[in-house]
Enzyme design. Structure first.
Site, PDB file in Angstrom:
ATOM      1  N   ASP A  44       0.857  -1.185   0.000  1.00  0.00           N
ATOM      2  CA  ASP A  44       0.000   0.000   0.000  1.00  0.00           C
ATOM      3  C   ASP A  44       0.892   1.233   0.000  1.00  0.00           C
ATOM      4  OD1 ASP A  44      -2.276   1.608   0.091  1.00  0.00           O
ATOM      5  OD2 ASP A  44      -2.523   1.431   2.248  1.00  0.00           O
ATOM      6  N   SER A  45       0.274   2.390  -0.227  1.00  0.00           N
ATOM      7  CA  SER A  45       1.023   3.641  -0.181  1.00  0.00           C
ATOM      8  C   SER A  45       1.241   4.115   1.252  1.00  0.00           C
ATOM      9  CB  SER A  45       0.285   4.727  -0.965  1.00  0.00           C
ATOM     10  OG  SER A  45      -0.999   4.948  -0.413  1.00  0.00           O
ATOM     11  N   CYS A  60      -4.517  -1.194  -2.157  1.00  0.00           N
ATOM     12  CA  CYS A  60      -4.670   0.237  -2.409  1.00  0.00           C
ATOM     13  C   CYS A  60      -5.564   0.393  -3.628  1.00  0.00           C
ATOM     14  CB  CYS A  60      -3.306   0.878  -2.660  1.00  0.00           C
ATOM     15  SG  CYS A  60      -3.360   2.601  -3.212  1.00  0.00           S
ATOM     16  N   GLU A 114      -3.272   8.316   8.880  1.00  0.00           N
ATOM     17  CA  GLU A 114      -1.833   8.086   8.968  1.00  0.00           C
ATOM     18  C   GLU A 114      -1.283   8.699  10.260  1.00  0.00           C
ATOM     19  OE1 GLU A 114       0.670   6.757   6.672  1.00  0.00           O
ATOM     20  OE2 GLU A 114      -1.023   5.740   5.724  1.00  0.00           O
ATOM     21  N   CYS A 166     -11.636   2.975   0.711  1.00  0.00           N
ATOM     22  CA  CYS A 166     -10.183   3.120   0.860  1.00  0.00           C
ATOM     23  C   CYS A 166      -9.779   2.206   2.002  1.00  0.00           C
ATOM     24  CB  CYS A 166      -9.825   4.574   1.167  1.00  0.00           C
ATOM     25  SG  CYS A 166      -8.095   4.839   1.650  1.00  0.00           S
ATOM     26  N   HIS A 177      -7.655   2.497   4.196  1.00  0.00           N
ATOM     27  CA  HIS A 177      -7.416   3.200   5.462  1.00  0.00           C
ATOM     28  C   HIS A 177      -8.668   3.230   6.343  1.00  0.00           C
ATOM     29  CE1 HIS A 177      -3.778   4.783   3.530  1.00  0.00           C
ATOM     30  NE2 HIS A 177      -3.404   5.275   4.689  1.00  0.00           N
TER      31      HIS A 177
END
Length: 277
Positions: free
Chosen positions: A8-9, A72, A150, A182, A184
């Site tokens: 993932d990023s 992602c 994040e 997403c 996240h």
């Protein structure tokens, strides 16, 4: 022992890794986070493609893996064909869970919470047209939400009022189902549910990816039960940028206690972090 590379990023793919570990406790994970390129939605597609190819190839050189999971949404829309041409290791991507959301919605009003890049992409239009054509779909693409998540790894609190305000379109549309578009976002599902107590169903792709991973490993004959499972569910977590402060404790809280933690990987200056990272 089977091993899966999760890419993932940022830290969002940990939600997918947690679903995989819950279903496949005997499988070892390697996690690559390209946080030096985060967020991918702000990057030109050729840049995303090049970064993904380079980092995944480097990870495969260091760790023999039986499966690659691109956890992602943005990367999955760009890199899957090139990755599949680059390696014989099976590759699984992620897309917003529109189909299961449409299957469970009662009032046929669905919210899609995603990044602005995902909200804009034609493939989301296609998913809605194919699987939720009879539903009213409200889309929210918030530019700061992934940054807030994040930051939560390092103990930063989510801005509660700003989060609630961002979700107002879902209240106005009276959605009963929200797609977490997403990877996240499942990491803060409890906070989201507190903001939207009338939502009945929260849908993401983590469980579907875990089931797909299980099937592919079974087809390979790679799954084998072990007495105790791996010592660390995540053998290594590799960041292309700096390691977030508090990472080890955060991952342990997700049931993903890491072994090796490295920042500025695979650069020469990258160093293995201590358990206090």
């Amino acid at each position: 022992m089977a091993r899966i590379l999760v890419f993932d990023s940022g830290i969002g793919g940990l939600s997918v890794a947690a679903c995989i570990h819950q279903r496949l406790a005997d499988v070892e994970l390697v996690y690559v986070a390209d946080n030096a390129g985060f967020p991918y939605g702000d990057q030109p597609e050729p840049v995303v493609l090049g970064r993904c190819r380079s980092l995944i190839a480097e990870a495969l050189r260091e760790f023999s893996c039986d499966l690659i999971v691109v956890a992602c949404n943005t990367a999955s829309t760009i890199v899957l064909p090139d990755l599949r041409a680059m390696t014989d290791v099976p590759v699984v991507g992620v897309v917003p869970a529109i189909k299961p959301a449409a299957a469970c919605s009662v009032n046929r009003r669905i919210g899609v919470l995603a990044t602005p890049a995902t909200i804009r992409r034609p493939y989301l239009d296609n998913l809605i047209r194919e699987f939720a054509n009879d539903c009213q779909v409200t889309r929210v693409g918030h530019p700061q939400l992934v940054h807030w998540i994040e930051g939560s790894v390092s103990g930063n609190d989510l801005p509660g009022q700003a989060l609630s305000d961002a979700l107002q379109p879902f209240r106005e549309s009276a959605v009963d189902t929200v797609v977490l578009g997403c990877t996240h976002y499942p990491l803060i599902q409890r906070q989201l549910a507190r903001c939207l107590p009338d939502v009945r169903f929260w849908v993401d792709s983590g469980d579907a990816i875990a089931r797909r991973a299980e099937w592919l490993l079974e087809q390979q004959g790679s799954l084998a039960a072990t007495a105790d499972g791996p010592e660390h569910p995540v053998r290594a977590i590799l960041f292309s940028g700096a390691v977030p402060e508090g990472l080890a404790a955060y991952m342990t809280g997700l049931g993903l206690a890491p072994g090796d933690i490295r920042g500025h990987w695979p650069g020469v200056g990258g160093a293995t972090a201590t358990a206090s990272a």
